[in-house]
Design an enzyme around this catalytic site. Sequence first.
Site, PDB file in Angstrom:
ATOM      1  N   LYS A  86       2.588  19.178 151.886  1.00 58.13           N
ATOM      2  CA  LYS A  86       1.730  20.320 151.580  1.00 58.13           C
ATOM      3  C   LYS A  86       0.349  20.060 152.168  1.00 58.13           C
ATOM      4  O   LYS A  86      -0.180  18.945 152.061  1.00 58.13           O
ATOM      5  CB  LYS A  86       1.652  20.491 150.058  1.00 58.13           C
ATOM      6  CG  LYS A  86       0.841  21.688 149.578  1.00 58.13           C
ATOM      7  CD  LYS A  86       0.905  21.777 148.059  1.00 58.13           C
ATOM      8  CE  LYS A  86       0.172  22.983 147.505  1.00 58.13           C
ATOM      9  NZ  LYS A  86       0.286  23.077 146.032  1.00 58.13           N
ATOM     10  N   SER A 164       1.965  27.161 144.193  1.00 60.39           N
ATOM     11  CA  SER A 164       1.244  27.234 145.455  1.00 60.39           C
ATOM     12  C   SER A 164       1.878  26.424 146.579  1.00 60.39           C
ATOM     13  O   SER A 164       1.486  26.535 147.738  1.00 60.39           O
ATOM     14  CB  SER A 164      -0.195  26.751 145.248  1.00 60.39           C
ATOM     15  OG  SER A 164      -0.228  25.385 144.835  1.00 60.39           O
ATOM     16  N   SER A 188       3.252  24.715 140.218  1.00 64.55           N
ATOM     17  CA  SER A 188       3.313  24.948 141.660  1.00 64.55           C
ATOM     18  C   SER A 188       4.348  24.129 142.410  1.00 64.55           C
ATOM     19  O   SER A 188       4.516  24.309 143.612  1.00 64.55           O
ATOM     20  CB  SER A 188       1.932  24.717 142.285  1.00 64.55           C
ATOM     21  OG  SER A 188       1.048  25.744 141.899  1.00 64.55           O
TER      22      SER A 188
END
Length: 453
Positions: A86, A164, A188
């Site tokens: 990420k 996210s 997330s």
Amino acid sequence: MTLTRQTTPPAFPPIADLARALRAGTTSAVELTRECLRRIAAHDGHFHSFLALHEAEALAAAAQADQDIRAGRWRGPLHGIPMALKDLVDVQGKPTTAGSPLLRDNIAPRDAVIVERIRAAGGIVIGKTHMVQFALGAWGTNPDMGTPRNPAGAAEDTLVPGGSSSGSAVAVAAHLVPWAVGSDTGGSVRVPAAFCGIVGFKPTIDALPRKGVYPLSDSLDSLGVFTLSVEDAAQCFQALGVGAPGQGGRRIGYLQADELTPLEPAVARCLAHNLQALERAGFTLVPFRFPAALAAFKDVTNAIMIAEGAAVNDRFLDDPALPMDPSVRPRLIAARSTTAVQYLQAQALATQWQGRFAAEMERLDLSAIAMPVTAGPAPEAAAVDHGLAPVHFTRPVNLLALCGISLPAGEDDRGRPIGLQLVGRAGHDHALLDVAAQVAPALRSFHSLSPEV
């Protein structure tokens, strides 16, 4: 109903099988890395999971991994296996954008500690994945950098991926990489895992180190992993975390009916079937209540999370011309009105609830709580209401500093995945993974006989 699925490459073999093949020399890290790059080139134009590829560096690391294997310097189950990060995790010399064009020139001076551990374990960092801006959002959308496309559902669907950690989940669910790292502040990792139909493990806070990771909330952030199976998640966590594997018990708590009122019918049916599957597999189910109603966790969590996120990103808030997600900016600006008293009261209440949760788990001798991940499957991107984040069932896990994992648990009649969340005690990460490894086969065997879910 006959559904035409989206086109993805075949699933990767389990990480343990890849590791055996690498050690035996029947494949190589360079071959595996090139295969990931080939899949990304062929399919990620559709899925939009990757923000940046580190192709030259990945191939060089893979060549070194192969050399080490041939020389007998085996580093463990992640040795030679590619993965994705990420884009809030620092990689030396590369930008860390945290999903924002405002940080395109934020070049990392050194690797994050988690990247150091991945490299020490022989893992191959193949690139960075898209995410929600500043990690503040659970649907997975990003109007400035682009929204990854959920591989689940029918070919004509444009389902949100969940956020996210949207790109990391999609990269694994679309079979572009065997595993990926995300972060979880209120759900997330678990929400995108549930929406995309894969496994998402959120360890206890700091079980995986956060130094070198762009923060949202220092009090609530955790790093986590996306995989195709519980066994793969355990392999990744054991290679990167600390502590010896633990054994979980067979007593699992479940929420009572009044805490399940937000559930859509398909999720309610799936949860009922999941609990029946656990009973048939020999688990003892025990009714359980959190220290407060789940709805009460929203304001307390937001008082901490949004205030801390605003402190990190305050420098971007006053200029309306700066590109910022319209669902993110108002929340951060509103956090400026949180008083010090409100923030400290929320922290004190979180500490009180953590103690009460631990005491109740101990009293009932529970190894985990089984509960939904989200109230419904992934919606179409055009139908998202950014005022209603899908974290009702996940945010308490962060506020209480617990560990949690999302397991694929069924589908609705449109083929949209539904997840089952298992929640474990703080610091009992290995035990939760053990329980999840026992639960997952029960879910698979039961749902193979239950096509209506």
